[in-house]
Design an enzyme around this catalytic site. Sequence first.
Site, mmCIF file in Angstrom:
data_model
loop_
_atom_site.group_PDB
_atom_site.id
_atom_site.type_symbol
_atom_site.label_atom_id
_atom_site.label_comp_id
_atom_site.label_asym_id
_atom_site.label_seq_id
_atom_site.Cartn_x
_atom_site.Cartn_y
_atom_site.Cartn_z
ATOM 1 N N ARG A 1 -14.873 -14.458 4.152
ATOM 2 C CA ARG A 1 -14.309 -13.544 5.142
ATOM 3 C C ARG A 1 -12.869 -13.248 4.745
ATOM 4 O O ARG A 1 -12.138 -14.156 4.327
ATOM 5 C CB ARG A 1 -14.348 -14.154 6.559
ATOM 6 C CG ARG A 1 -15.702 -14.137 7.229
ATOM 7 C CD ARG A 1 -16.185 -12.716 7.561
ATOM 8 N NE ARG A 1 -17.493 -12.707 8.194
ATOM 9 C CZ ARG A 1 -18.667 -12.594 7.571
ATOM 10 N NH1 ARG A 1 -18.700 -12.485 6.256
ATOM 11 N NH2 ARG A 1 -19.805 -12.582 8.245
ATOM 12 N N ASP B 1 -14.579 -9.831 -2.300
ATOM 13 C CA ASP B 1 -15.692 -9.047 -1.726
ATOM 14 C C ASP B 1 -15.409 -8.753 -0.255
ATOM 15 O O ASP B 1 -16.144 -8.008 0.383
ATOM 16 C CB ASP B 1 -17.009 -9.833 -1.863
ATOM 17 C CG ASP B 1 -18.214 -9.000 -1.428
ATOM 18 O OD1 ASP B 1 -18.284 -7.817 -1.822
ATOM 19 O OD2 ASP B 1 -19.066 -9.517 -0.679
ATOM 20 N N GLU C 1 -10.711 -5.112 6.424
ATOM 21 C CA GLU C 1 -11.794 -4.316 5.835
ATOM 22 C C GLU C 1 -12.506 -3.413 6.839
ATOM 23 O O GLU C 1 -13.085 -2.390 6.462
ATOM 24 C CB GLU C 1 -12.829 -5.225 5.159
ATOM 25 C CG GLU C 1 -13.640 -6.078 6.132
ATOM 26 C CD GLU C 1 -14.699 -6.919 5.431
ATOM 27 O OE1 GLU C 1 -14.365 -7.579 4.441
ATOM 28 O OE2 GLU C 1 -15.858 -6.909 5.886
ATOM 29 N N HIS D 1 -17.691 -5.804 0.469
ATOM 30 C CA HIS D 1 -18.583 -6.693 1.238
ATOM 31 C C HIS D 1 -20.048 -6.441 0.855
ATOM 32 O O HIS D 1 -20.882 -6.177 1.706
ATOM 33 C CB HIS D 1 -18.363 -6.476 2.745
ATOM 34 C CG HIS D 1 -18.684 -7.705 3.543
ATOM 35 N ND1 HIS D 1 -17.920 -8.158 4.578
ATOM 36 C CD2 HIS D 1 -19.708 -8.597 3.472
ATOM 37 C CE1 HIS D 1 -18.434 -9.242 5.103
ATOM 38 N NE2 HIS D 1 -19.533 -9.535 4.441
HETATM 39 P P1 NAI Z 1 -22.797 -22.492 6.046
HETATM 40 O O1 NAI Z 1 -22.617 -22.613 7.513
HETATM 41 O O2 NAI Z 1 -24.084 -22.908 5.422
HETATM 42 O O3 NAI Z 1 -21.615 -23.283 5.294
HETATM 43 C C1 NAI Z 1 -20.275 -23.246 5.695
HETATM 44 C C2 NAI Z 1 -19.618 -24.526 5.228
HETATM 45 O O4 NAI Z 1 -18.230 -24.446 5.552
HETATM 46 C C3 NAI Z 1 -20.174 -25.773 5.927
HETATM 47 O O5 NAI Z 1 -20.492 -26.770 4.982
HETATM 48 C C4 NAI Z 1 -19.026 -26.203 6.842
HETATM 49 O O6 NAI Z 1 -18.979 -27.614 7.021
HETATM 50 C C5 NAI Z 1 -17.833 -25.710 6.057
HETATM 51 N N1 NAI Z 1 -16.627 -25.603 6.878
HETATM 52 C C6 NAI Z 1 -16.541 -25.309 8.213
HETATM 53 N N2 NAI Z 1 -15.250 -25.346 8.599
HETATM 54 C C7 NAI Z 1 -14.522 -25.654 7.493
HETATM 55 C C8 NAI Z 1 -13.142 -25.859 7.257
HETATM 56 N N3 NAI Z 1 -12.243 -25.761 8.240
HETATM 57 N N4 NAI Z 1 -12.755 -26.164 6.009
HETATM 58 C C9 NAI Z 1 -13.648 -26.309 4.996
HETATM 59 N N5 NAI Z 1 -14.975 -26.132 5.167
HETATM 60 C C10 NAI Z 1 -15.400 -25.814 6.397
HETATM 61 O O7 NAI Z 1 -22.483 -20.967 5.695
HETATM 62 P P2 NAI Z 1 -22.960 -20.131 4.427
HETATM 63 O O8 NAI Z 1 -24.271 -19.525 4.671
HETATM 64 O O9 NAI Z 1 -22.765 -20.953 3.207
HETATM 65 O O10 NAI Z 1 -21.898 -18.937 4.450
HETATM 66 C C11 NAI Z 1 -20.529 -19.164 4.227
HETATM 67 C C12 NAI Z 1 -19.745 -17.923 4.627
HETATM 68 O O11 NAI Z 1 -20.077 -16.856 3.742
HETATM 69 C C13 NAI Z 1 -20.099 -17.371 6.017
HETATM 70 O O12 NAI Z 1 -19.325 -18.006 7.017
HETATM 71 C C14 NAI Z 1 -19.751 -15.918 5.898
HETATM 72 O O13 NAI Z 1 -18.433 -15.737 6.364
HETATM 73 C C15 NAI Z 1 -19.809 -15.636 4.407
HETATM 74 N N6 NAI Z 1 -20.849 -14.675 4.041
HETATM 75 C C16 NAI Z 1 -20.492 -13.584 3.297
HETATM 76 C C17 NAI Z 1 -21.448 -12.653 2.916
HETATM 77 C C18 NAI Z 1 -21.093 -11.486 2.040
HETATM 78 O O14 NAI Z 1 -21.874 -10.506 1.994
HETATM 79 N N7 NAI Z 1 -19.982 -11.489 1.346
HETATM 80 C C19 NAI Z 1 -22.829 -12.785 3.353
HETATM 81 C C20 NAI Z 1 -23.114 -14.011 4.062
HETATM 82 C C21 NAI Z 1 -22.146 -14.889 4.424
#
Ligand code: NAI
Length: 343
Positions: free
Chosen positions: A230, A254, A259, A291
């Site tokens: 993000r 990305d 954005e 994105h």
């Molecule tokens: P997820 O929920 O599986 O993993 C997120 C990880 O971040 C978890 O292991 C969590 O413990 C950790 N986390 C939470 N708070 C934290 C902190 N303060 N410091 C360090 N780590 C922390 O999520 P997933 O599916 O891996 O997605 C990650 C991010 O990718 C999403 O939140 C979303 O913002 C972004 N995303 C971007 C996309 C794109 O098209 N560019 C598409 C899908 C998701």
Amino acid sequence: MKFAFFDTKPYDKISFQKYGEEKGITFKFYETKLTPDTVSLASGCDGVCIFVNDNASAEVIESLHKLGVKVIALRCAGYNNVDVKSAYGKIHVVHVPAYSPYAVAEHAMAMLLTSIRRIHKAYIRTRDFNFSLHGLTGFDLHGKTVGVIGTGKIGRVFIDICRGFGMNVIAYDKYPDKSSDINYVSLEDLLEKSDIISLHCPLTKETHHLINSETVDKMKKGVVIVNTSRGALIDAEVLLEGIKSRKIGAACLDVYEEESDVFFEDFSGHIINDDILARLISMPNVIVTSHQGFLTEEALNNIAETTAQNIIDIFNTGGCENELCYHCGNIENCKKKRNCKCF
Ligand code: NAI
């Protein structure tokens, strides 16, 4: 069932029409984003289907509630644009927690390789029959240290990809998975030791501007920063300063903090008002994609199928495993029987 579908793009329609027909949901497609001004388009609908840059603030949620809308169906994983606390007790909020972690992780690696091997420069040169190699020297990923912040679904796939390249992977996560073989370090260590830093954590109050002047100071000179998570994880002004001072060697973005005003739209004939974005894009060592990390056929199908199923689950059973539910503190007596995510 009728759903107002905001911020529609042509590629959305194909998959959502297909799964909507299968599940008996009619999507009314609107190109406009959900905002306080457009919320009335949801009149007569059972729910709204929204994406990353739609606005589901407390004000919008209140209006949706008054219109009788029962569900906000996010067709994405992140939900920082929804005031989930305001929705509690009024409107169900569902999301798609995973649709293809490979899509995003592979995009992160594609951007990293493009950047460090100067593919973006070489592509333009050879199209103009300029076959000079001057200024295209890159570096090997093999043996470099990559710091991964956030080791959830996407972060883990990215770690596997990096290991395949023979990189030394270190990671920081607020909730580390101790049963995994991931080499967790403190955030400070990660910042100090990484040649490349890739962000895969959600945007929360805590992670807002995680990359700021203090954290950049701790990084190695020439660090490459990759953000497919993000935009607001990075203070864009600090990033620009870091690029200008040569402290940051390259950035692959990305996502971008502001954005929502520009991404997903064609501004090729316009003058961009965002000076920071314009300056970042002008840098030879900054790559911006709008994105598109999620944008694979596999992901689009999974998003539409899961969203349609989420809607059906809520209307048939009153709950859904992908529901985002504000932590009311009353877990013992939860009427939803904990079949939703409590956070
Ligand atoms: P997820 O929920 O599986 O993993 C997120 C990880 O971040 C978890 O292991 C969590 O413990 C950790 N986390 C939470 N708070 C934290 C902190 N303060 N410091 C360090 N780590 C922390 O999520 P997933 O599916 O891996 O997605 C990650 C991010 O990718 C999403 O939140 C979303 O913002 C972004 N995303 C971007 C996309 C794109 O098209 N560019 C598409 C899908 C998701």
